[in-house]
Scaffold this active site. Structure first.
Site, PDB file in Angstrom:
ATOM      1  N   ALA A  57       7.531  -0.146  -8.641  1.00 49.39           N
ATOM      2  CA  ALA A  57       8.465  -0.963  -9.414  1.00 49.39           C
ATOM      3  C   ALA A  57       7.928  -2.378  -9.656  1.00 49.39           C
ATOM      4  CB  ALA A  57       9.804  -1.023  -8.695  1.00 49.39           C
ATOM      5  N   PHE A  58       7.144  -2.868  -8.716  1.00 46.26           N
ATOM      6  CA  PHE A  58       6.601  -4.222  -8.857  1.00 46.26           C
ATOM      7  C   PHE A  58       5.764  -4.352 -10.129  1.00 46.26           C
ATOM      8  CE2 PHE A  58       3.672  -7.699  -7.941  1.00 46.26           C
ATOM      9  CZ  PHE A  58       4.486  -8.639  -7.336  1.00 46.26           C
ATOM     10  N   GLU A  59       5.092  -3.289 -10.513  1.00 48.28           N
ATOM     11  CA  GLU A  59       4.187  -3.325 -11.679  1.00 48.28           C
ATOM     12  C   GLU A  59       4.903  -3.055 -13.010  1.00 48.28           C
ATOM     13  OE1 GLU A  59       3.248  -1.650  -8.777  1.00 48.28           O
ATOM     14  OE2 GLU A  59       1.921  -3.292  -8.210  1.00 48.28           O
ATOM     15  N   SER A  86      11.941  -0.762   6.731  1.00 48.09           N
ATOM     16  CA  SER A  86      12.318  -1.518   7.936  1.00 48.09           C
ATOM     17  C   SER A  86      11.833  -2.962   7.896  1.00 48.09           C
ATOM     18  CB  SER A  86      11.799  -0.792   9.177  1.00 48.09           C
ATOM     19  OG  SER A  86      10.445  -0.460   9.011  1.00 48.09           O
ATOM     20  N   HIS A  89       9.930  -5.985   2.725  1.00 45.85           N
ATOM     21  CA  HIS A  89       9.204  -5.596   1.512  1.00 45.85           C
ATOM     22  C   HIS A  89      10.162  -5.259   0.358  1.00 45.85           C
ATOM     23  CE1 HIS A  89       5.610  -4.093  -0.523  1.00 45.85           C
ATOM     24  NE2 HIS A  89       6.287  -3.016  -0.866  1.00 45.85           N
ATOM     25  N   PHE A 114      16.832  -2.396 -17.453  1.00 47.01           N
ATOM     26  CA  PHE A 114      16.633  -2.324 -15.999  1.00 47.01           C
ATOM     27  C   PHE A 114      17.142  -0.971 -15.489  1.00 47.01           C
ATOM     28  CE2 PHE A 114      18.009  -3.411 -11.587  1.00 47.01           C
ATOM     29  CZ  PHE A 114      16.802  -3.846 -11.094  1.00 47.01           C
TER      30      PHE A 114
HETATM   31  N1  LIG Z   1       8.343   0.224  -1.469  1.00 47.86           N
HETATM   32  C1  LIG Z   1       8.441   0.524  -2.786  1.00 47.86           C
HETATM   33  C2  LIG Z   1       7.457   0.117  -3.686  1.00 47.86           C
HETATM   34  N2  LIG Z   1       6.398  -0.571  -3.253  1.00 47.86           N
HETATM   35  C3  LIG Z   1       5.182  -0.696  -3.987  1.00 47.86           C
HETATM   36  C4  LIG Z   1       5.206  -1.832  -4.968  1.00 47.86           C
HETATM   37  O1  LIG Z   1       6.065  -1.580  -6.066  1.00 47.86           O
HETATM   38  C5  LIG Z   1       3.806  -2.056  -5.536  1.00 47.86           C
HETATM   39  O2  LIG Z   1       3.381  -0.917  -6.229  1.00 47.86           O
HETATM   40  C6  LIG Z   1       2.777  -2.403  -4.492  1.00 47.86           C
HETATM   41  O3  LIG Z   1       3.221  -3.438  -3.667  1.00 47.86           O
HETATM   42  C7  LIG Z   1       1.444  -2.822  -5.153  1.00 47.86           C
HETATM   43  O4  LIG Z   1       1.625  -3.994  -5.930  1.00 47.86           O
HETATM   44  N3  LIG Z   1       7.571   0.426  -5.001  1.00 47.86           N
HETATM   45  C8  LIG Z   1       8.637   1.136  -5.463  1.00 47.86           C
HETATM   46  O5  LIG Z   1       8.733   1.413  -6.664  1.00 47.86           O
HETATM   47  N4  LIG Z   1       9.587   1.548  -4.587  1.00 47.86           N
HETATM   48  C9  LIG Z   1       9.525   1.264  -3.263  1.00 47.86           C
HETATM   49  O6  LIG Z   1      10.446   1.672  -2.513  1.00 47.86           O
HETATM   50  C1  LIG Z   2      10.803  -0.790  -0.468  1.00 44.84           C
HETATM   51  C2  LIG Z   2       9.791  -0.449   0.322  1.00 44.84           C
HETATM   52  O1  LIG Z   2       9.899  -1.458   0.667  1.00 44.84           O
HETATM   53  C3  LIG Z   2       9.464   0.393   1.427  1.00 44.84           C
HETATM   54  O2  LIG Z   2       8.859   1.572   1.110  1.00 44.84           O
HETATM   55  C4  LIG Z   2       8.646  -0.377   2.413  1.00 44.84           C
HETATM   56  O3  LIG Z   2       9.055   0.056   3.667  1.00 44.84           O
HETATM   57  P1  LIG Z   2       8.843  -0.840   4.964  1.00 44.84           P
HETATM   58  O4  LIG Z   2       9.710  -2.054   4.777  1.00 44.84           O
HETATM   59  O5  LIG Z   2       9.325   0.049   6.076  1.00 44.84           O
HETATM   60  O6  LIG Z   2       7.391  -1.158   5.037  1.00 44.84           O
END
Ligand SMILES: Nc1c(NC[C@H](O)[C@H](O)[C@H](O)CO)[nH]c(=O)[nH]c1=O
Ligand SMILES: CC(=O)[C@@H](O)COP(=O)(O)O
Length: 155
Positions: A57-59, A86, A89, A114
């Protein structure tokens, strides 16, 4: 009373870009199915729907911006699923995705929708990906059509 601006939900002739996160693909693929269904059932030609996969989602905002800047799309939809873990992030990913999508939309003058599910757990995500709480991808598709048509009223 002055004018009332209210768009219809007819997607005929619209070109739509979708940016979808691969993270939690089990859920995001269902959101994509829902979005495709919502677009096609409202008249958008499948040939006029382009899909870009990103890591997470960040990208989404970055590629949504690339799509929007081509000038080809009437609207762009961001689809993703962020599930709380947990650590902190979750908050960073959600905040940047939401802020980024809003910025891209305002900067490019293209509606960017969104369609990112942000949940406390997997159950809440499943509920919003085609089960008891509907499909947020479908809802995002309908919003994209409405915003694309609404924008045309201000030309
Ligand atoms: N934890 C989740 C992520 N994390 C990854 C980030 O979006 C991103 O791809 C990474 O940090 C590299 O820049 N993404 C989701 O879409 N959903 C999650 O729960
Ligand atoms: C949203 C995300 O943050 C998740 O996958 C990361 O998990 P964590 O906070 O346990 O590293």
């Amino acid at each position: 009373m002055g004018k009332i601006f209210e768009a219809n939900l007819v997607g005929t002739g619209l070109k739509i870009g979708i940016v979808v996160g691969r993270f939690n693909e089990f859920i995001t693929s269902k959101l994509l199915d829902g979005a495709m269904d919502g677009l096609k059932r409202h008249g958008v030609d499948e040939e006029n729907i382009d899909v870009a996969w990103v890591p997470g989602a960040f990208e989404i905002p970055f590629i949504a911006k690339q799509m929007a800047e081509t000038g080809e799309y009437d609207a762009v939809i961001g689809l993703g699923t962020v599930i709380r873990g947990s650590t902190t992030h979750y908050d960073y990913v959600c905040n940047e995705a939401a802020k980024g999508i809003a910025q891209v939309s305002l900067q490019t003058n293209v509606p960017v929708i969104f369609g990112i599910v942000t949940t406390e757990n997997i159950e809440q995500a499943i509920e919003r990906a085609g089960t008891k709480a509907g499909n947020k991808g479908y809802d995002a598709a309908v919003s994209a059509i409405e915003m694309a048509n609404l924008k045309k009223m201000f030309k």
